[in-house]
Design a protein around this motif. Structure first.
Motif, PDB file in Angstrom:
ATOM      1  N   ASP A 332       0.863  -1.180   0.000  1.00  0.00           N
ATOM      2  CA  ASP A 332       0.000   0.000   0.000  1.00  0.00           C
ATOM      3  C   ASP A 332       0.903   1.235   0.000  1.00  0.00           C
ATOM      4  O   ASP A 332       1.635   1.478   0.968  1.00  0.00           O
ATOM      5  N   ARG A 333       0.852   2.025  -1.048  1.00  0.00           N
ATOM      6  CA  ARG A 333       1.749   3.183  -1.179  1.00  0.00           C
ATOM      7  C   ARG A 333       1.540   4.195  -0.056  1.00  0.00           C
ATOM      8  O   ARG A 333       2.506   4.723   0.514  1.00  0.00           O
ATOM      9  N   GLU A 334       0.292   4.444   0.295  1.00  0.00           N
ATOM     10  CA  GLU A 334       0.005   5.434   1.335  1.00  0.00           C
ATOM     11  C   GLU A 334       0.569   5.000   2.681  1.00  0.00           C
ATOM     12  O   GLU A 334       1.177   5.798   3.411  1.00  0.00           O
ATOM     13  N   LEU A 335       0.401   3.714   3.023  1.00  0.00           N
ATOM     14  CA  LEU A 335       0.925   3.228   4.303  1.00  0.00           C
ATOM     15  C   LEU A 335       2.448   3.260   4.323  1.00  0.00           C
ATOM     16  O   LEU A 335       3.052   3.645   5.329  1.00  0.00           O
ATOM     17  N   LEU A 336       3.076   2.833   3.225  1.00  0.00           N
ATOM     18  CA  LEU A 336       4.537   2.835   3.181  1.00  0.00           C
ATOM     19  C   LEU A 336       5.082   4.264   3.269  1.00  0.00           C
ATOM     20  O   LEU A 336       6.084   4.519   3.952  1.00  0.00           O
ATOM     21  N   ALA A 337       4.438   5.198   2.600  1.00  0.00           N
ATOM     22  CA  ALA A 337       4.877   6.593   2.677  1.00  0.00           C
ATOM     23  C   ALA A 337       4.734   7.103   4.111  1.00  0.00           C
ATOM     24  O   ALA A 337       5.606   7.827   4.620  1.00  0.00           O
ATOM     25  N   SER A 338       3.644   6.713   4.784  1.00  0.00           N
ATOM     26  CA  SER A 338       3.445   7.127   6.171  1.00  0.00           C
ATOM     27  C   SER A 338       4.533   6.556   7.074  1.00  0.00           C
ATOM     28  O   SER A 338       5.062   7.248   7.959  1.00  0.00           O
ATOM     29  N   ALA A 339       4.891   5.278   6.869  1.00  0.00           N
ATOM     30  CA  ALA A 339       5.922   4.637   7.697  1.00  0.00           C
ATOM     31  C   ALA A 339       7.280   5.294   7.468  1.00  0.00           C
ATOM     32  O   ALA A 339       8.017   5.578   8.424  1.00  0.00           O
ATOM     33  N   ILE A 340       7.638   5.523   6.203  1.00  0.00           N
ATOM     34  CA  ILE A 340       8.940   6.148   5.894  1.00  0.00           C
ATOM     35  C   ILE A 340       8.987   7.563   6.449  1.00  0.00           C
ATOM     36  O   ILE A 340      10.003   8.001   7.015  1.00  0.00           O
ATOM     37  N   ALA A 341       7.887   8.292   6.314  1.00  0.00           N
ATOM     38  CA  ALA A 341       7.838   9.656   6.849  1.00  0.00           C
ATOM     39  C   ALA A 341       8.023   9.641   8.363  1.00  0.00           C
ATOM     40  O   ALA A 341       8.704  10.507   8.930  1.00  0.00           O
ATOM     41  N   ASN A 342       7.448   8.675   9.033  1.00  0.00           N
ATOM     42  CA  ASN A 342       7.596   8.572  10.484  1.00  0.00           C
ATOM     43  C   ASN A 342       9.048   8.325  10.869  1.00  0.00           C
ATOM     44  O   ASN A 342       9.562   8.946  11.813  1.00  0.00           O
ATOM     45  N   LEU A 343       9.721   7.432  10.130  1.00  0.00           N
ATOM     46  CA  LEU A 343      11.127   7.143  10.431  1.00  0.00           C
ATOM     47  C   LEU A 343      12.009   8.368  10.181  1.00  0.00           C
ATOM     48  O   LEU A 343      12.895   8.685  10.987  1.00  0.00           O
ATOM     49  N   VAL A 344      11.782   9.042   9.054  1.00  0.00           N
ATOM     50  CA  VAL A 344      12.579  10.227   8.730  1.00  0.00           C
ATOM     51  C   VAL A 344      12.305  11.340   9.746  1.00  0.00           C
ATOM     52  O   VAL A 344      13.232  12.030  10.213  1.00  0.00           O
ATOM     53  N   ASP A 345      11.056  11.516  10.130  1.00  0.00           N
ATOM     54  CA  ASP A 345      10.690  12.553  11.092  1.00  0.00           C
ATOM     55  C   ASP A 345      11.370  12.301  12.441  1.00  0.00           C
ATOM     56  O   ASP A 345      11.885  13.224  13.075  1.00  0.00           O
ATOM     57  N   ASN A 346      11.384  11.034  12.891  1.00  0.00           N
ATOM     58  CA  ASN A 346      12.049  10.701  14.157  1.00  0.00           C
ATOM     59  C   ASN A 346      13.549  10.955  14.075  1.00  0.00           C
ATOM     60  O   ASN A 346      14.160  11.450  15.033  1.00  0.00           O
ATOM     61  N   ALA A 347      14.138  10.561  12.923  1.00  0.00           N
ATOM     62  CA  ALA A 347      15.585  10.771  12.770  1.00  0.00           C
ATOM     63  C   ALA A 347      15.929  12.252  12.822  1.00  0.00           C
ATOM     64  O   ALA A 347      16.893  12.672  13.485  1.00  0.00           O
TER      65      ALA A 347
END
Length: 439
Positions: A332-347
């Motif tokens: 699911d593109r939307e879910l994967l984008a949300s997960a990657i955004a969360n990781l980048v935001d935390n970093a």
């Protein structure tokens, strides 16, 4: 089930014995019939060429040569029904008016026998009888019948004994599973089925059940943790709202307006938290798999990084990317984008100013992966195992609900992968793996 297999075994054995018996009897009869037919044809040809006297001499010589003397039957009668030569007194009464192959009782050498004979009428009206005493063959058939009966009974008793042993072994192997199920029904989720040393279907079933129980216990522990945390997160803001409203009752209109505004803000934050929980529950339930399609991870990561470039510039963080040769996954593109955004935001949030954050995509035979690495303060090794737990926050002074990484972990599992954390010395490495075709 054991007795059904036993019955099938006995039936199969009886079918095999019947086929073997039929084939054996047919072979013996065919050999006798071919021998009789050959001798009859030879004597008929001799009669046509040389007459009755030559046939009588042939029969006389055959009866004296000692070959098959214990079974052969020959008789030649003239057109008047009188015996010319042979080793039986006359054509049996039941076969007098018959021609061809017959099987009946005859008196041979002073004793009664079962004869299989070929009766044919010669050109002058005489009759020629050529046959064989089949008592020996019938005795073989009787022996075979008895052997088949004994073998069938032995097979029946052995199959019954085998069924009882199989049932006993099956009950012993299943008793452990039944006991564990009884304990689990009573609420003890810590019980596990003991594994047997032999590698068979029961061992594989036991491992699968134990894995299911492990997952069930993890889910139950998670539910308890989530329930306790939700209760705690609800109690604190609700208590604050209640105290603020009661305090405003004793004060003026301005205090009531401020209390109402405070209550609205707290309720909005609770609404945000519950929305996050609902989204997380939707991901963990697996219903989003219906919208899966083939996705290029490089495209998704590039879009996310483009969104966070201004944030990185504001924090003076160097945000870089390293792309593999177009890794692809089904998801699911939307879910994967949300997960990657969360990781980048935390970093970006925890790496600190003037830090470096690298986002890398990889692909191998086991699937694709997104790796986010920073050179910030990192996470203590003792806390790595707790990362991703619902409502867990390493720094409670920062705003948030502790659901971000739990959501990322759920998304990774939805896509057949996992979320792994390791120390970068300095900093943190977060690796989100994705199966090539998750189910």
């Amino acid at each position: 089930m054991a007795f059904n297999y036993s019955a099938l075994l006995v039936l199969s054995m009886l079918v095999l014995l019947a086929v073997f018996y039929t084939q054996t009897v047919n072979v013996l009869k065919s050999q006798i019939d071919r021998h009789i037919a050959s001798n009859s044809q030879r004597l008929l040809n001799d009669f046509i060429e040389n007459g009755e006297g030559s046939v009588a001499q042939q029969i006389k010589d055959i009866l004296r040569d000692g070959v098959y003397s214990d079974t052969e039957i020959y008789l030649l009668v003239n057109p008047y029904g009188e015996k010319v030569i042979g080793n039986i007194p006359s054509i049996p009464h039941k076969a007098k008016n018959k021609e061809g192959m017959v099987e009946t009782r005859v008196m041979r050498s002073g004793r009664e026998a079962i004869g299989r004979m070929y009766i044919q009428q010669l050109p002058d009206g005489s009759k020629l009888v050529v046959g064989s005493d089949i008592n020996h063959q019938l005795e073989i058939e009787r022996l075979f019948d008895r052997a088949s009966l004994i073998a069938g009974l032995i097979g029946l008793f052995m199959s019954i004994g085998g069924a009882l042993l199989f049932r006993r072994e099956l009950r012993l192997r299943l008793s452990g599973i039944q006991q564990i199920v009884t304990h689990i029904e009573a609420g003890d989720l810590s019980q596990r089925i003991p594994l047997q040393p032999q590698e068979d279907e029961f061992a594989r079933l036991s491992r699968d059940i134990n894995s299911m129980l492990d997952q069930q216990q993890r889910l139950m522990d998670g539910v308890r943790h989530i329930s306790n945390t939700i209760a705690h997160n609800l109690r604190t803001p609700m208590t604050r709202i209640l105290l603020r409203l009661r305090k405003s009752e004793r004060e003026g209109a301005q205090a009531r307006d401020e209390a109402l505004q405070f209550a609205l803000q707290e309720m909005e934050e609770l609404s945000v938290m519950f929305n996050k929980l609902l989204n997380l529950a939707e991901v963990e339930s697996g219903t989003r798999r219906q919208s899966f399609s083939s996705i290029s991870l490089n495209d998704v990561v590039a879009d996310v990084l483009e969104l966070y470039e201004p944030v990185a510039e504001e924090k003076s963080v160097r945000l870089t990317s390293v792309f593999d040769a177009d890794p692809v996954t089904n998801g699911d593109r939307e879910l994967l984008a949300s997960a990657i955004a969360n990781l980048v935001d935390n970093a970006l949030k925890y790496a600190g100013e003037n830090a470096a954050v690298e986002v890398r995509t990889t692909q191998d035979a086991h699937g694709a992966a997104i790796i986010v690495r920073d050179n910030g303060a990192g996470i203590p090794a003792t806390e790595l195992s707790r990362i991703g737990t619902h409502f867990y926050r390493l720094d409670r002074s920062r705003p948030g609900y502790g659901l971000g990484l739990a959501s990322v972990m759920a998304i990774a599992r939805l896509h057949g992968g996992n979320l792994e954390f390791s120390d970068a010395h300095p900093g943190l490495i977060v690796r989100m793996t994705l199966a090539p075709n998750p189910v």
